[in-house]
Motif scaffolding. Sequence first.
Motif, PDB file in Angstrom:
ATOM      1  N   GLU A  55       0.824  -1.216   0.000  1.00  0.00           N
ATOM      2  CA  GLU A  55       0.000   0.000   0.000  1.00  0.00           C
ATOM      3  C   GLU A  55       0.858   1.266   0.000  1.00  0.00           C
ATOM      4  O   GLU A  55       0.466   2.295  -0.555  1.00  0.00           O
ATOM      5  CB  GLU A  55      -1.007   0.026   1.154  1.00  0.00           C
ATOM      6  N   ASP A  56       2.055   1.195   0.590  1.00  0.00           N
ATOM      7  CA  ASP A  56       2.956   2.345   0.562  1.00  0.00           C
ATOM      8  C   ASP A  56       3.609   2.492  -0.811  1.00  0.00           C
ATOM      9  O   ASP A  56       3.856   3.609  -1.267  1.00  0.00           O
ATOM     10  CB  ASP A  56       4.002   2.236   1.671  1.00  0.00           C
ATOM     11  N   ARG A  57       3.869   1.375  -1.472  1.00  0.00           N
ATOM     12  CA  ARG A  57       4.389   1.436  -2.850  1.00  0.00           C
ATOM     13  C   ARG A  57       3.383   2.135  -3.769  1.00  0.00           C
ATOM     14  O   ARG A  57       3.767   2.918  -4.637  1.00  0.00           O
ATOM     15  CB  ARG A  57       4.681   0.036  -3.372  1.00  0.00           C
ATOM     16  N   VAL A  58       2.107   1.844  -3.572  1.00  0.00           N
ATOM     17  CA  VAL A  58       1.053   2.466  -4.381  1.00  0.00           C
ATOM     18  C   VAL A  58       1.025   3.981  -4.140  1.00  0.00           C
ATOM     19  O   VAL A  58       0.916   4.771  -5.087  1.00  0.00           O
ATOM     20  CB  VAL A  58      -0.316   1.822  -4.071  1.00  0.00           C
ATOM     21  N   ARG A  59       1.149   4.399  -2.891  1.00  0.00           N
ATOM     22  CA  ARG A  59       1.170   5.833  -2.572  1.00  0.00           C
ATOM     23  C   ARG A  59       2.389   6.524  -3.195  1.00  0.00           C
ATOM     24  O   ARG A  59       2.293   7.651  -3.691  1.00  0.00           O
ATOM     25  CB  ARG A  59       1.165   6.042  -1.059  1.00  0.00           C
ATOM     26  N   VAL A  60       3.536   5.832  -3.180  1.00  0.00           N
ATOM     27  CA  VAL A  60       4.755   6.386  -3.783  1.00  0.00           C
ATOM     28  C   VAL A  60       4.562   6.547  -5.286  1.00  0.00           C
ATOM     29  O   VAL A  60       4.919   7.578  -5.862  1.00  0.00           O
ATOM     30  CB  VAL A  60       5.978   5.487  -3.480  1.00  0.00           C
ATOM     31  N   GLU A  61       4.008   5.549  -5.923  1.00  0.00           N
ATOM     32  CA  GLU A  61       3.791   5.616  -7.374  1.00  0.00           C
ATOM     33  C   GLU A  61       2.891   6.795  -7.738  1.00  0.00           C
ATOM     34  O   GLU A  61       3.170   7.527  -8.679  1.00  0.00           O
ATOM     35  CB  GLU A  61       3.186   4.306  -7.878  1.00  0.00           C
ATOM     36  N   ALA A  62       1.821   6.991  -6.991  1.00  0.00           N
ATOM     37  CA  ALA A  62       0.904   8.106  -7.256  1.00  0.00           C
ATOM     38  C   ALA A  62       1.615   9.454  -7.074  1.00  0.00           C
ATOM     39  O   ALA A  62       1.433  10.372  -7.888  1.00  0.00           O
ATOM     40  CB  ALA A  62      -0.310   8.015  -6.339  1.00  0.00           C
ATOM     41  N   ALA A  63       2.429   9.569  -6.044  1.00  0.00           N
ATOM     42  CA  ALA A  63       3.165  10.817  -5.808  1.00  0.00           C
ATOM     43  C   ALA A  63       4.191  11.059  -6.913  1.00  0.00           C
ATOM     44  O   ALA A  63       4.382  12.198  -7.354  1.00  0.00           O
ATOM     45  CB  ALA A  63       3.852  10.783  -4.447  1.00  0.00           C
ATOM     46  N   ALA A  64       4.849  10.004  -7.378  1.00  0.00           N
ATOM     47  CA  ALA A  64       5.846  10.137  -8.442  1.00  0.00           C
ATOM     48  C   ALA A  64       5.198  10.604  -9.744  1.00  0.00           C
ATOM     49  O   ALA A  64       5.783  11.405 -10.483  1.00  0.00           O
ATOM     50  CB  ALA A  64       6.572   8.812  -8.646  1.00  0.00           C
ATOM     51  N   VAL A  65       4.010  10.127 -10.014  1.00  0.00           N
ATOM     52  CA  VAL A  65       3.278  10.583 -11.196  1.00  0.00           C
ATOM     53  C   VAL A  65       2.933  12.056 -11.052  1.00  0.00           C
ATOM     54  O   VAL A  65       3.103  12.844 -11.990  1.00  0.00           O
ATOM     55  CB  VAL A  65       2.007   9.728 -11.414  1.00  0.00           C
ATOM     56  N   ARG A  66       2.480  12.480  -9.875  1.00  0.00           N
ATOM     57  CA  ARG A  66       2.111  13.886  -9.647  1.00  0.00           C
ATOM     58  C   ARG A  66       3.308  14.822  -9.765  1.00  0.00           C
ATOM     59  O   ARG A  66       3.159  15.949 -10.225  1.00  0.00           O
ATOM     60  CB  ARG A  66       1.434  14.053  -8.290  1.00  0.00           C
ATOM     61  N   THR A  67       4.491  14.388  -9.321  1.00  0.00           N
ATOM     62  CA  THR A  67       5.663  15.265  -9.412  1.00  0.00           C
ATOM     63  C   THR A  67       6.326  15.206 -10.784  1.00  0.00           C
ATOM     64  O   THR A  67       7.167  16.037 -11.089  1.00  0.00           O
ATOM     65  CB  THR A  67       6.732  14.895  -8.360  1.00  0.00           C
ATOM     66  N   GLY A  68       5.989  14.198 -11.577  1.00  0.00           N
ATOM     67  CA  GLY A  68       6.624  14.047 -12.887  1.00  0.00           C
ATOM     68  C   GLY A  68       7.905  13.240 -12.827  1.00  0.00           C
ATOM     69  O   GLY A  68       8.650  13.187 -13.802  1.00  0.00           O
ATOM     70  N   ASP A  69       8.171  12.571 -11.710  1.00  0.00           N
ATOM     71  CA  ASP A  69       9.401  11.798 -11.553  1.00  0.00           C
ATOM     72  C   ASP A  69       9.218  10.304 -11.809  1.00  0.00           C
ATOM     73  O   ASP A  69      10.178   9.543 -11.700  1.00  0.00           O
ATOM     74  CB  ASP A  69       9.961  11.986 -10.136  1.00  0.00           C
ATOM     75  N   ALA A  70       8.013   9.871 -12.138  1.00  0.00           N
ATOM     76  CA  ALA A  70       7.743   8.436 -12.292  1.00  0.00           C
ATOM     77  C   ALA A  70       8.653   7.789 -13.337  1.00  0.00           C
ATOM     78  O   ALA A  70       9.075   6.649 -13.174  1.00  0.00           O
ATOM     79  CB  ALA A  70       6.277   8.197 -12.644  1.00  0.00           C
ATOM     80  N   GLY A  71       8.983   8.507 -14.384  1.00  0.00           N
ATOM     81  CA  GLY A  71       9.815   7.951 -15.450  1.00  0.00           C
ATOM     82  C   GLY A  71      11.282   7.785 -15.096  1.00  0.00           C
ATOM     83  O   GLY A  71      12.000   7.071 -15.798  1.00  0.00           O
ATOM     84  N   VAL A  72      11.734   8.416 -14.016  1.00  0.00           N
ATOM     85  CA  VAL A  72      13.157   8.335 -13.672  1.00  0.00           C
ATOM     86  C   VAL A  72      13.423   7.559 -12.384  1.00  0.00           C
ATOM     87  O   VAL A  72      14.580   7.282 -12.071  1.00  0.00           O
ATOM     88  CB  VAL A  72      13.804   9.740 -13.576  1.00  0.00           C
TER      89      VAL A  72
END
Length: 151
Positions: A55-72
């Motif tokens: 569940e914490d991995r899911v929260r991290v993924e959502a935050a990474a998408v919002r900041t634009g860092d998901a791709g890196v």
Amino acid sequence: MTLVLDASVFFSEMPVEGPAWTTPSVVGELGDLHAKCRFEALSATVLAVREPREEDRVRVEAAAVRTGDAGVLSATDRDILALALELSAVLVTDDFAVQNVAHRLGIETQSIRQRPARAIRWRYRCSGCGRYWREPGECRVCGAPIKRKLK
């Protein structure tokens, strides 16, 4: 103060005091002898290894998408962020993308050798027509590459 350690800690001489955690994926990144010896020494005293909760991995993924860092962010980056979130710990890393997502999640960070990163938000812009998109890739309008840019 509880710490979550990124791989860069094991390549440095930064002192680690108090309870500290890392993930199996970080341990897997420790390739040189110095880093492995430092890991063993810390494991004997203050360091424990564990996987973060899903569940914490899911929260991290959502935050990474919002900041634009998901791709890196690598899978290891996501793991240490999720573990720091779960444990309400200070995340020790020099990775700016990791620090940026940590700021978004309210995770305190500590740098090793670099200056602390400031919170930023990335946007994705087509290098051909200039349109903005939600993620990198190829522009659906003109076919040019979409590149990451500061907002």
